[in-house]
Design a protein around this motif. Structure first.
Motif, PDB file in Angstrom:
ATOM      1  N   LEU A  84       0.873  -1.166   0.000  1.00 19.69           N
ATOM      2  CA  LEU A  84       0.000   0.000   0.000  1.00 19.69           C
ATOM      3  C   LEU A  84       0.911   1.216   0.000  1.00 19.69           C
ATOM      4  N   ALA A  85       0.623   2.219  -0.849  1.00 20.01           N
ATOM      5  CA  ALA A  85       1.571   3.314  -1.014  1.00 20.01           C
ATOM      6  C   ALA A  85       0.902   4.671  -1.177  1.00 20.01           C
ATOM      7  N   THR A  86       1.721   5.700  -0.954  1.00 20.25           N
ATOM      8  CA  THR A  86       1.323   7.083  -1.231  1.00 20.25           C
ATOM      9  C   THR A  86       2.187   7.598  -2.367  1.00 20.25           C
ATOM     10  N   THR A  87       1.731   8.658  -3.001  1.00 20.55           N
ATOM     11  CA  THR A  87       2.528   9.246  -4.087  1.00 20.55           C
ATOM     12  C   THR A  87       3.781   9.936  -3.559  1.00 20.55           C
ATOM     13  N   ASP A  88       3.842  10.151  -2.242  1.00 20.10           N
ATOM     14  CA  ASP A  88       5.031  10.747  -1.632  1.00 20.10           C
ATOM     15  C   ASP A  88       6.106   9.717  -1.309  1.00 20.10           C
ATOM     16  N   GLY A  89       5.844   8.447  -1.592  1.00 21.49           N
ATOM     17  CA  GLY A  89       6.856   7.418  -1.396  1.00 21.49           C
ATOM     18  C   GLY A  89       6.697   6.550  -0.159  1.00 21.49           C
ATOM     19  N   ALA A  90       5.730   6.846   0.708  1.00 21.38           N
ATOM     20  CA  ALA A  90       5.511   5.985   1.873  1.00 21.38           C
ATOM     21  C   ALA A  90       4.900   4.662   1.412  1.00 21.38           C
ATOM     22  N   GLU A  91       5.368   3.576   1.990  1.00 26.25           N
ATOM     23  CA  GLU A  91       4.839   2.260   1.656  1.00 26.25           C
ATOM     24  C   GLU A  91       4.602   1.455   2.922  1.00 26.25           C
ATOM     25  N   MET A  92       3.611   0.598   2.855  1.00 29.15           N
ATOM     26  CA  MET A  92       3.331  -0.347   3.928  1.00 29.15           C
ATOM     27  C   MET A  92       3.123  -1.711   3.273  1.00 29.15           C
ATOM     28  N   ARG A  93       3.839  -2.699   3.758  1.00 32.36           N
ATOM     29  CA  ARG A  93       3.716  -4.046   3.203  1.00 32.36           C
ATOM     30  C   ARG A  93       2.882  -4.903   4.153  1.00 32.36           C
ATOM     31  N   THR A  94       2.006  -5.689   3.555  1.00 34.95           N
ATOM     32  CA  THR A  94       1.121  -6.557   4.315  1.00 34.95           C
ATOM     33  C   THR A  94       0.792  -7.771   3.453  1.00 34.95           C
ATOM     34  N   THR A  95      -0.203  -8.536   3.846  1.00 38.43           N
ATOM     35  CA  THR A  95      -0.656  -9.690   3.059  1.00 38.43           C
ATOM     36  C   THR A  95      -2.164  -9.630   2.921  1.00 38.43           C
ATOM     37  N   LEU A  96      -2.691 -10.432   2.015  1.00 35.72           N
ATOM     38  CA  LEU A  96      -4.145 -10.488   1.868  1.00 35.72           C
ATOM     39  C   LEU A  96      -4.817 -10.950   3.158  1.00 35.72           C
ATOM     40  N   ALA A  97      -4.227 -11.926   3.844  1.00 35.33           N
ATOM     41  CA  ALA A  97      -4.823 -12.426   5.094  1.00 35.33           C
ATOM     42  C   ALA A  97      -4.855 -11.345   6.166  1.00 35.33           C
ATOM     43  N   ASP A  98      -3.820 -10.515   6.231  1.00 35.34           N
ATOM     44  CA  ASP A  98      -3.814  -9.435   7.214  1.00 35.34           C
ATOM     45  C   ASP A  98      -4.831  -8.355   6.866  1.00 35.34           C
ATOM     46  N   LEU A  99      -5.056  -8.134   5.566  1.00 40.71           N
ATOM     47  CA  LEU A  99      -6.051  -7.157   5.136  1.00 40.71           C
ATOM     48  C   LEU A  99      -7.478  -7.650   5.361  1.00 40.71           C
ATOM     49  N   LEU A 100      -7.665  -8.957   5.255  1.00 40.67           N
ATOM     50  CA  LEU A 100      -9.022  -9.513   5.369  1.00 40.67           C
ATOM     51  C   LEU A 100      -9.012 -10.781   6.224  1.00 40.67           C
ATOM     52  N   PRO A 101      -8.843 -10.605   7.541  1.00 40.25           N
ATOM     53  CA  PRO A 101      -8.906 -11.795   8.401  1.00 40.25           C
ATOM     54  C   PRO A 101     -10.318 -12.374   8.366  1.00 40.25           C
ATOM     55  N   GLY A 102     -10.407 -13.668   8.404  1.00 38.04           N
ATOM     56  CA  GLY A 102     -11.719 -14.305   8.386  1.00 38.04           C
ATOM     57  C   GLY A 102     -12.418 -14.177   7.053  1.00 38.04           C
ATOM     58  N   ALA A 103     -11.666 -14.167   5.959  1.00 40.49           N
ATOM     59  CA  ALA A 103     -12.252 -14.003   4.623  1.00 40.49           C
ATOM     60  C   ALA A 103     -13.325 -15.049   4.356  1.00 40.49           C
ATOM     61  N   PHE A 104     -14.377 -14.630   3.689  1.00 37.15           N
ATOM     62  CA  PHE A 104     -15.443 -15.537   3.245  1.00 37.15           C
ATOM     63  C   PHE A 104     -14.901 -16.313   2.053  1.00 37.15           C
ATOM     64  N   THR A 105     -14.939 -17.634   2.129  1.00 39.84           N
ATOM     65  CA  THR A 105     -14.379 -18.473   1.069  1.00 39.84           C
ATOM     66  C   THR A 105     -15.394 -19.509   0.618  1.00 39.84           C
ATOM     67  N   LEU A 106     -15.029 -20.246  -0.392  1.00 40.59           N
ATOM     68  CA  LEU A 106     -15.869 -21.326  -0.914  1.00 40.59           C
ATOM     69  C   LEU A 106     -16.201 -22.336   0.179  1.00 40.59           C
ATOM     70  N   ALA A 107     -15.270 -22.551   1.096  1.00 44.76           N
ATOM     71  CA  ALA A 107     -15.484 -23.513   2.181  1.00 44.76           C
ATOM     72  C   ALA A 107     -16.723 -23.147   3.016  1.00 44.76           C
ATOM     73  N   HIS A 108     -17.037 -21.853   3.098  1.00 43.43           N
ATOM     74  CA  HIS A 108     -18.215 -21.423   3.863  1.00 43.43           C
ATOM     75  C   HIS A 108     -19.514 -21.828   3.163  1.00 43.43           C
ATOM     76  N   MET A 109     -19.468 -22.110   1.899  1.00 46.33           N
ATOM     77  CA  MET A 109     -20.664 -22.450   1.141  1.00 46.33           C
ATOM     78  C   MET A 109     -20.931 -23.941   1.086  1.00 46.33           C
ATOM     79  N   GLU A 110     -19.982 -24.727   1.559  1.00 48.01           N
ATOM     80  CA  GLU A 110     -20.141 -26.183   1.538  1.00 48.01           C
ATOM     81  C   GLU A 110     -21.061 -26.623   2.663  1.00 48.01           C
ATOM     82  N   LYS A 111     -21.961 -27.522   2.339  1.00 46.60           N
ATOM     83  CA  LYS A 111     -22.887 -28.029   3.353  1.00 46.60           C
ATOM     84  C   LYS A 111     -22.235 -29.182   4.093  1.00 46.60           C
ATOM     85  N   SER A 112     -22.499 -29.228   5.375  1.00 45.51           N
ATOM     86  CA  SER A 112     -21.900 -30.306   6.180  1.00 45.51           C
ATOM     87  C   SER A 112     -22.704 -31.562   6.146  1.00 45.51           C
TER      88      SER A 112
END
Length: 133
Positions: free
Chosen positions: A105-133
């Motif tokens: 994630l960045a600004t036009t002034d050069g600041a950057e922050m590095r992360t991951t998709l999991a850190d951006l979206l903990p508990g992401a809704f996935t296909l596994a949530h749609m599977e019936k038990s």
């Protein structure tokens, strides 16, 4: 290929964003599993909810080109702190990437922050949530 390629693509494409109402231009670039880079910009509409985000545009370009997985993301905007994707785009990115996919994630002034998709979206809704038990 380096993250510099993504930064260059996102920075260059950001200028093409269509943001006449907010003047908040966002550029995004994602790397597909093939190694190709797909840029995207935000596109506003006078009916605000009808606009699209830069990340969504980059994903659409990736899918249209035939790539279905992303391996890295870079997002840049002219703001005081590095710009995060909106909630909807976090879910969209999670659809095509893994939790450990690097995101810068960045600004036009050069600041950057590095992360991951999991850190951006903990508990992401996935296909596994749609599977019936």
């Amino acid at each position: 290929m380096s993250s510099t390629d993504l930064k260059t693509a996102a920075t260059a494409i950001r200028e093409r964003a269509y943001a006449p109402y907010s003047n908040f231009k966002v550029g995004a670039a994602i790397r597909g599993a093939s190694g190709a880079i797909y840029p995207g910009v935000n596109v506003e509409n006078v009916a605000y909810p009808e606009g699209t985000c830069a990340e969504a545009g980059a994903i659409a370009a990736m899918i249209a080109a035939g790539d279905t997985r992303l391996t890295e993301v870079y997002v840049i905007a002219d703001c005081p702190t590095p710009v995060p994707p909106c909630g909807g785009c976090r879910q969209k990115l999670a659809e095509f990437g893994d939790g450990d996919t690097p995101v810068t994630l960045a600004t036009t002034d050069g600041a950057e922050m590095r992360t991951t998709l999991a850190d951006l979206l903990p508990g992401a809704f996935t296909l596994a949530h749609m599977e019936k038990s």
